[in-house]
Design a protein around this motif. Structure first.
Motif, short mmCIF file in Angstrom:
data_model
loop_
_atom_site.label_atom_id
_atom_site.label_comp_id
_atom_site.label_asym_id
_atom_site.label_seq_id
_atom_site.Cartn_x
_atom_site.Cartn_y
_atom_site.Cartn_z
N ARG A 50 -2.14 -7.56 -8.33
CA ARG A 50 -3.33 -8.14 -8.02
C ARG A 50 -4.42 -7.36 -7.51
O ARG A 50 -5.27 -7.66 -6.67
CB ARG A 50 -2.93 -9.10 -6.92
CG ARG A 50 -1.98 -10.35 -7.66
CD ARG A 50 -1.55 -11.24 -6.65
NE ARG A 50 -0.77 -12.50 -7.60
CZ ARG A 50 -1.04 -13.69 -7.50
NH1 ARG A 50 -2.18 -14.08 -6.52
NH2 ARG A 50 -0.52 -14.87 -8.00
N GLY A 51 -4.16 -6.12 -7.33
CA GLY A 51 -5.40 -5.23 -7.08
C GLY A 51 -5.30 -4.51 -5.47
O GLY A 51 -6.27 -4.15 -5.10
N VAL A 52 -4.12 -4.93 -4.92
CA VAL A 52 -4.10 -4.61 -3.45
C VAL A 52 -2.91 -3.45 -3.46
O VAL A 52 -2.21 -3.33 -4.24
CB VAL A 52 -4.08 -5.50 -2.54
CG1 VAL A 52 -5.35 -6.32 -2.36
CG2 VAL A 52 -2.84 -6.52 -2.64
N ALA A 53 -2.96 -2.80 -2.14
CA ALA A 53 -1.89 -1.78 -2.10
C ALA A 53 -0.45 -2.41 -1.54
O ALA A 53 0.45 -1.80 -1.75
CB ALA A 53 -2.34 -0.69 -1.41
N SER A 54 -0.62 -3.41 -0.95
CA SER A 54 0.49 -3.97 -0.29
C SER A 54 0.54 -5.39 -0.13
O SER A 54 -0.61 -5.95 -0.18
CB SER A 54 0.51 -3.51 1.20
OG SER A 54 1.46 -4.15 1.94
N TYR A 55 1.54 -6.13 -0.17
CA TYR A 55 1.78 -7.57 -0.15
C TYR A 55 0.85 -8.01 1.47
O TYR A 55 0.21 -9.11 1.20
CB TYR A 55 3.15 -7.88 0.06
CG TYR A 55 3.25 -9.59 0.24
CD1 TYR A 55 3.24 -10.58 -0.79
CD2 TYR A 55 3.67 -9.97 1.73
CE1 TYR A 55 3.36 -11.60 -0.44
CE2 TYR A 55 3.70 -11.17 2.01
CZ TYR A 55 3.63 -12.24 0.85
OH TYR A 55 3.96 -13.51 1.13
N ALA A 56 1.01 -7.09 2.36
CA ALA A 56 0.43 -7.64 3.64
C ALA A 56 -1.16 -7.53 3.59
O ALA A 56 -1.65 -7.88 4.32
CB ALA A 56 0.82 -6.71 4.65
N ASP A 57 -1.70 -6.95 2.52
CA ASP A 57 -3.13 -6.69 2.36
C ASP A 57 -3.69 -8.07 1.60
O ASP A 57 -4.91 -8.19 1.66
CB ASP A 57 -3.56 -5.68 1.71
CG ASP A 57 -3.09 -4.35 2.03
OD1 ASP A 57 -3.18 -4.32 3.31
OD2 ASP A 57 -2.99 -3.41 1.38
N LEU A 58 -2.94 -8.83 1.26
CA LEU A 58 -3.31 -10.17 0.45
C LEU A 58 -3.82 -11.13 1.36
O LEU A 58 -3.26 -11.09 2.55
CB LEU A 58 -2.15 -10.87 -0.45
CG LEU A 58 -1.58 -9.96 -1.46
CD1 LEU A 58 -0.24 -10.54 -1.98
CD2 LEU A 58 -2.78 -10.09 -2.86
N LEU A 59 -4.62 -11.96 1.05
CA LEU A 59 -4.85 -13.17 1.93
C LEU A 59 -3.95 -14.31 1.79
O LEU A 59 -2.96 -14.20 1.14
CB LEU A 59 -6.39 -13.75 1.53
CG LEU A 59 -7.67 -12.87 1.54
CD1 LEU A 59 -8.80 -13.50 0.82
CD2 LEU A 59 -7.73 -12.43 3.24
N VAL A 60 -4.07 -15.26 2.77
CA VAL A 60 -2.75 -15.98 2.99
C VAL A 60 -2.51 -16.91 1.89
O VAL A 60 -1.32 -16.91 1.44
CB VAL A 60 -2.88 -16.95 4.39
CG1 VAL A 60 -2.02 -18.24 4.34
CG2 VAL A 60 -2.77 -16.27 5.54
N PRO A 61 -3.40 -17.56 1.05
CA PRO A 61 -2.87 -18.25 -0.03
C PRO A 61 -2.45 -17.35 -1.25
O PRO A 61 -1.35 -17.74 -1.70
CB PRO A 61 -4.40 -18.83 -0.35
CG PRO A 61 -5.22 -18.85 0.66
CD PRO A 61 -4.74 -17.70 1.48
N ALA A 62 -2.76 -16.26 -1.29
CA ALA A 62 -2.02 -15.37 -2.22
C ALA A 62 -0.80 -14.73 -1.96
O ALA A 62 0.01 -14.72 -2.82
CB ALA A 62 -3.05 -14.11 -2.58
N ARG A 63 -0.58 -14.70 -0.52
CA ARG A 63 0.82 -14.29 -0.11
C ARG A 63 1.71 -15.31 -0.69
O ARG A 63 2.82 -15.03 -1.26
CB ARG A 63 0.66 -14.20 1.35
CG ARG A 63 0.00 -13.02 2.01
CD ARG A 63 0.10 -12.72 3.39
NE ARG A 63 -0.54 -11.78 3.82
CZ ARG A 63 -0.80 -11.52 5.21
NH1 ARG A 63 -0.18 -12.33 6.17
NH2 ARG A 63 -1.59 -10.66 5.55
#
Lengths: 568, 205
Positions: free
Chosen positions: B128-141
């Motif tokens: 999804r284009g980010v380095a880490s799960y923690a970099d996602l916004l809440v809905p995407a998490r």
């Protein structure tokens, strides 16, 4: 020179305790070998993580696995080690065994449980037999257990009440949750007979044992007051006080040693602290390690006359392993649904015991299922108060396909469970039909950490087990609806109840089809007895423990007879 | 079996709760600091504070720094903090998870499985284009957690294990390191059984 005893008892649970106490009181010198530690009341807490989610009272399955075999769906068997799996066949390895952790719902088997073959005829795919003794033979020993172990309750007349030699239980009933009175009010109107559930829990102190503290954390936990009738609290302490019984904890039996004549000479055991082996001599050896480990020990105990394992000349050791069919149900009582009086009753009570049992369906007479067949018991109780288990149940209850519920939805379920009402559940006890191929063998590859073959447990649930559990669960659901419960859900499956285990050394008249005689003495070795639940040839539709206790007292009396009465 | 009973070990509620310990040698243990709000027992305040970004951490005893960050973010979604209701962050679920996986009492494959969970969450995040799960916004998490749960048997097992330990941290006795100040028990009105465990095995008196 090795030590010598009149009797060496391997295992200290419901099968071992009565033998130790009876023989010691009769003046015999007794040694009890127990693989687990000797914990006491002060060691027991109600900590869910330690007690229910870790192997605190049982061996690590990484170090001491079993191997479980289940049907693979294609006519064969799929096997796996229990290490790292959801399976665990260990139950309470400590002085007193699993009786420390039982719930203590104590119900006697019924007269018809002793003669299922005669009552109902054969069942295809199962090996249903009559017992070599009758209920009348067992009744005095059931009665003795009421006093020796301590059973509280109230006898009421009902159509399935078994004959009793005394009018009442020796201890008055424990106090009850308001749900009990609700059941007593509603069920008779539907022609049903709620029976107060007897418990192996003291309602009055006796000797060093205190009465129940009503903490609500009973099943799975050790009892910190001594009220629960564990073999340890109720029997073994008194056995030791005679001065003639020694309980040796952390002592794991390795094998029963037999001589050229096939009779037992003694037992080799390992001191778990040092790893050293010791041999003790015995006139009589009593095996009571719970069904699976008893079969394993006998199969490991080969000798000159027992090349396939002790008592296994006919290949019967390990066969007809029994569990309890898997059925349960649950209903909700939202405060908003109830009258203000009833809502307040539920909100304000701190009572933990519902204690209502139904045996109206001990025989199923339903044309949809054909001829009358054996039914069982439905027992009502509060959901266990364990919060982690509750949360996990709310996450997973109806989501086994897609995965658990989590996030705000799970938290909402938690909030509603605790705040919006109360809940009543039931569990089903029915016969696990005996099937010779549901059995224990020695695994050819997997061993424990000492290189000793692990028990291989083949699980097969006869289709009737699930039918009975499902049918009885529907009856339980009917009762919940009579009470006005919402969201009533039931469950019935083929899972084996790993905490309710019996069989593997059935007793009987014919050495070709049984391991033990009517006195639970081995057909092939007349100074070896098996006194745990292994002797049971057909399950009965109640928890096993009372019957195991009673039978162990009965057999202990026969052992006293065999050794000669009176102090040496 | 009714999932609210603990008495049946064959019940699916006890899936793989024990596991083989894969201890990481030589890694210093870093305790997870408590938030002052949690210690105060003020749930409302806890809920607001927990919306702040997670503090930067060093590696745990079992978890690497990256795994820690990813799993902390995932635990927060499994049991989110809400107004009036504490969540995983309020009970230091990530610190509990790391300490628990390092305990010799935990048998079986769980430590490896939990680390696999972190790896797979991060792998989906990278897609999804980010380095880490923690970099996602809440809905995407939430979407990624659900995607892992539905991906395959291993993914489902990973999410189950994380959720299981989140519940242990949330609803266990504080003596084990979670449920700080009994905030979850207070929220639910849960009354613990007595006697309680006063100290964990091996802890000094």
């Amino acid at each position: 020179m090795s030590e010598a005893f009149d009797v060496v008892v391997i295992g200290s649970g419901a099968g071992g305790g009565p033998v130790a106490l009876t023989l010691a009181k009769a003046g015999k010198r007794v040694l009890v070998l127990e693989r687990g530690p000797w914990l006491t009341e002060k060691d027991f807490t109600k900590d869910e993580v330690t007690v229910c989610q870790r192997s605190t009272y049982t061996p690590s399955r990484d170090l001491e696995p079993h191997v479980v075999e289940v049907p693979d769906g294609a006519g064969g068997w799929a096997s796996q080690s229990t290490a790292g799996s959801r399976w665990d066949f260990w139950n309470g390895n400590m002085v007193g065994g699993a009786t420390n952790l039982m719930s203590g719902f104590f119900l006697r088997m019924k007269p018809l449980d002793f003669r299922l073959r005669s009552e109902f005829g054969p069942v295809e795919g199962a090996d249903v037999v009559d017992w070599p003794i009758t209920y009348e033979d067992m009744e005095p020993w059931y009665e003795l257990v009421e006093r020796e172990v301590g059973i509280s309750g109230r006898v009421v007349a009902h159509p399935r009440q078994e004959p009793r030699s005394t009018p009442e239980y020796p201890f008055p009933p424990l106090t009850e949750h308001p749900f009990a009175a609700w059941i007593d009010e509603a069920a008779p109107k539907a022609g049903l007979h709620p029976v107060p559930t007897p418990r192996a829990i003291l309602s009055k102190p006796v000797g060093k044992r205190l009465d129940c503290a009503y903490s609500g954390y009973c099943g799975s936990y050790g009892c910190p007051t001594g009220a629960k009738g564990s073999s340890r609290a109720a029997l073994l302490g008194r056995a030791v006080e005679t001065g003639r019984c020694e309980v040796r904890p952390l002592s794991r039996a390795r094998r029963v040693v037999t001589g050229a004549d096939g009779r037992a000479e003694g037992v080799v055991y390992v001191d778990q602290r040092t790893g050293e082996s010791h041999r003790v001599e015995a006139k009589v050896v009593v095996v009571a390690c719970q069904a699976i480990e008893t079969a394993r020990l006998l199969l490991l105990s080969t000798g000159p006359k027992h090349p396939a394992g002790l008592g296994n000349r006919s290949g019967q050791v390990g066969r007809n392993l029994l569990f309890c069919p898997d059925g349960a149900g649950l209903g909700d009582f939202p405060f908003a649904d109830l009258s203000s009086e009833r809502a307040e009753e539920l909100r304000s009570t701190t009572e933990t015991f519902v204690h209502r049992t139904f045996q109206d369906w001990y025989v199923i007479d339903d044309p949809k299922l054909g001829a009358p067949r054996k039914g069982g018991t439905v027992d009502f109780l509060l959901p266990h108060p364990n919060p982690i288990t509750t949360g996990w149940g709310l996450a997973a209850w109806d989501q086994v396909e897609d995965g658990p519920i989590w996030g705000a939805a799970l938290k909402d379920r938690l909030r509603r469970w605790y705040h919006d009402g109360r809940h009543l559940r039931f569990e089903v006890f029915a016969d696990w039909l005996p099937v010779p191929d549901c059995r224990v063998t020695l695994d050819p590859q997997v061993t424990d950490r000492w290189g000793i073959a692990s028990a291989r447990v083949r699980l097969f649930s006869h289709p009737r087990n699930r039918e009975a559990a499902a049918w009885l669960a529907e009856r339980g659901a009917d009762v919940l609806r009579l009470l006005g419960a919402r969201n009533v859900r039931t469950y019935a499956g083929n899972a084996a109840s790993t905490n309710l285990v019996a069989g593997t050394c059935r007793f009987g008249k014919d050495p070709a089809t049984s391991v033990l005689d009517r006195d639970c003495r081995m057909h092939d070795a007349d100074n070896v007895y098996v006194t745990d639940g292994s002797f049971i040839p057909t399950g009965g539709s109640v928890p096993y423990t009372w019957t195991i206790y009673a039978n162990a007292f009965r057999v202990a009396d026969r052992i006293v007879e065999a050794l000669g009465r009176g102090t040496r | 079996m009714d999932p609210t009973t603990p008495d049946d070990p064959a019940s699916p509620i006890r899936l793989d709760r024990r596991a083989l310990l894969a201890r990481l040698a030589g890694v210093a243990a870093i305790g997870a600091p408590l938030s002052a709000a949690v210690l105060s027992g003020c749930v409302e305040r806890v809920a607001r504070l927990s919306a702040a970004p997670p503090p930067s951490r060093l590696a745990g005893r079992v978890l690497s720094r990256e795994e820690w960050r990813t799993l902390e973010a995932a635990l927060d979604r499994l049991l989110p903090s809400e107004p009036g209701a504490p969540g995983a962050n309020d009970v230091d679920a990530i610190g509990y998870l790391d300490a628990t996986l390092a305990s010799p009492d935990v048998e079986g494959p769980d430590p490896a499985r939990v680390r696999t969970a972190a790896r797979r969450l991060d792998a989906i995040a990278v897609e999804r284009g980010v380095a880490s799960y923690a970099d996602l916004l809440v809905p995407a998490r939430d979407e990624v957690l659900l995607a892992l749960q539905k991906a395959d048997a291993e993914g489902l097992r990973c999410v189950e294990r994380l959720l299981y330990y989140a519940l242990e941290a949330f609803l266990g006795d504080p003596v084990h390191g979670g449920n700080k100040g009994e905030v979850a028990w207070t929220w639910l009105g849960h009354v613990p059984g007595e006697p309680r465990l006063r100290r964990r095995k091996g802890e000094p008196r």
